[in-house]
Motif scaffolding. Structure first.
Motif, PDB file in Angstrom:
ATOM      1  N   VAL A   1      -0.275  -4.032 -14.419  1.00 11.43           N
ATOM      2  CA  VAL A   1       0.432  -4.182 -15.698  1.00 11.43           C
ATOM      3  C   VAL A   1      -0.570  -4.122 -16.839  1.00 11.43           C
ATOM      4  O   VAL A   1      -1.577  -4.838 -16.845  1.00 11.43           O
ATOM      5  CB  VAL A   1       1.209  -5.514 -15.738  1.00 11.43           C
ATOM      6  CG1 VAL A   1       2.070  -5.583 -16.995  1.00 11.43           C
ATOM      7  CG2 VAL A   1       2.073  -5.676 -14.491  1.00 11.43           C
TER       8      VAL A   1
ATOM      9  N   PHE B   1       6.164  -6.549 -16.294  1.00  9.07           N
ATOM     10  CA  PHE B   1       6.754  -5.856 -15.147  1.00  9.07           C
ATOM     11  C   PHE B   1       8.055  -6.562 -14.803  1.00  9.07           C
ATOM     12  O   PHE B   1       8.075  -7.772 -14.555  1.00  9.07           O
ATOM     13  CB  PHE B   1       5.790  -5.886 -13.957  1.00  9.07           C
ATOM     14  CG  PHE B   1       6.046  -4.823 -12.932  1.00  9.07           C
ATOM     15  CD1 PHE B   1       5.556  -3.538 -13.105  1.00  9.07           C
ATOM     16  CD2 PHE B   1       6.772  -5.097 -11.785  1.00  9.07           C
ATOM     17  CE1 PHE B   1       5.776  -2.541 -12.158  1.00  9.07           C
ATOM     18  CE2 PHE B   1       7.006  -4.121 -10.828  1.00  9.07           C
ATOM     19  CZ  PHE B   1       6.506  -2.831 -11.011  1.00  9.07           C
TER      20      PHE B   1
ATOM     21  N   SER C   1      11.525  -1.875 -12.874  1.00 13.11           N
ATOM     22  CA  SER C   1      10.195  -1.281 -13.053  1.00 13.11           C
ATOM     23  C   SER C   1       9.793  -0.375 -11.899  1.00 13.11           C
ATOM     24  O   SER C   1       9.006   0.555 -12.079  1.00 13.11           O
ATOM     25  CB  SER C   1       9.151  -2.391 -13.235  1.00 13.11           C
ATOM     26  OG  SER C   1       9.258  -2.981 -14.514  1.00 13.11           O
TER      27      SER C   1
ATOM     28  N   ALA D   1       6.108  -0.718 -16.486  1.00 16.50           N
ATOM     29  CA  ALA D   1       6.183  -1.920 -17.322  1.00 16.50           C
ATOM     30  C   ALA D   1       6.852  -1.594 -18.659  1.00 16.50           C
ATOM     31  O   ALA D   1       7.061  -0.427 -19.009  1.00 16.50           O
ATOM     32  CB  ALA D   1       4.788  -2.477 -17.554  1.00 16.50           C
TER      33      ALA D   1
END
Length: 224
Positions: free
Chosen positions: A121, A127, A139, A150
């Motif tokens: 991320v 996320f 996601s 993300a």
């Protein structure tokens, strides 16, 4: 005179509670089955308006991202900036930075996902996964997008605190300790909705109690 003061106080509390809620909270309708059993499609939820920077792992949030469509969506945050989110370990669990996460809120208590995935991320991003992993478009579906699955934290509009309707599902959202052992801790504390509800109910009780005081007192005096 006493009843008038009680009614006045009740009105202040009753109306003040609604005003307090209007400032902090917004209603949303959950559009899909992706968050079962935590929230069901068609549920009306109350979400506290917050900044995306205040979101923690485990929070259920409302967000709107241009790559995900035009409608506000409700998902659970499982990773924040810098986290590596992966699935699954030998027990079928999600891992965050290699730490396995037990997720009691998953629909049916099954594995964290049907297909393996791994994503890091980015800073200032989140996320998102649905609790109903078998149907959730989250996601995992967007891993090939420019954002790598993300969404920017700035896309978050609010954090869900409670289900307001239907009546049978009314109540605060269950909290989770699933992410507590990770650095930075887990889910955010719930907002002041319980206090707001108490203030509104107490105000209504004072209004009805004050209104009933004089007739009851007069009836008692006549009996004596």
């Amino acid at each position: 005179m006493v009843s008038g003061l009680v009614i006045a106080l009740g009105c202040v509390m009753f109306l003040g509670g609604f005003a307090w809620a209007a400032v902090l909270y917004r209603p949303y309708t959950v559009p899909t089955e992706s968050m079962r059993p935590t929230v069901a499609p068609g549920d009306k939820v109350l979400a506290q308006k917050i900044s995306g920077s205040d979101v923690h792992r485990g929070d259920v949030v409302v967000f709107k991202d241009k790559l995900w469509g035009n409608e506000p969506l409700v998902k659970r945050v499982v990773g924040v900036g810098g986290d590596t989110v992966a699935c699954c370990d030998k027990q079928g669990r999600l891992t965050v930075d290699g730490v396995p996460v037990d997720e009691p809120y998953l629909d049916g208590g099954g594995t964290a996902a049907q297909e393996a995935f791994k994503a890091t991320v980015g800073k200032g991003e989140l996320f998102m996964l649905g609790d109903n992993r078998s149907v959730s478009q989250d996601s995992r579906v967007h891993l090939e997008d420019a954002e790598g699955g993300a969404v920017p934290a700035s896309d978050v509009k609010a954090r869900v605190d409670a289900t307001a309707w239907p009546f049978g599902r009314m109540g605060m959202l269950p909290t989770t300790s699933a992410f507590d052992k990770l650095p930075g801790g887990g889910q955010s504390p719930q907002g002041p909705l319980r206090w707001i509800t108490f203030v509104v109910i107490a105000g209504a009780a004072l209004i009805f109690g004050g209104a009933a005081y004089e007739p009851l007192a007069n009836a008692l005096r006549r009996r004596r």
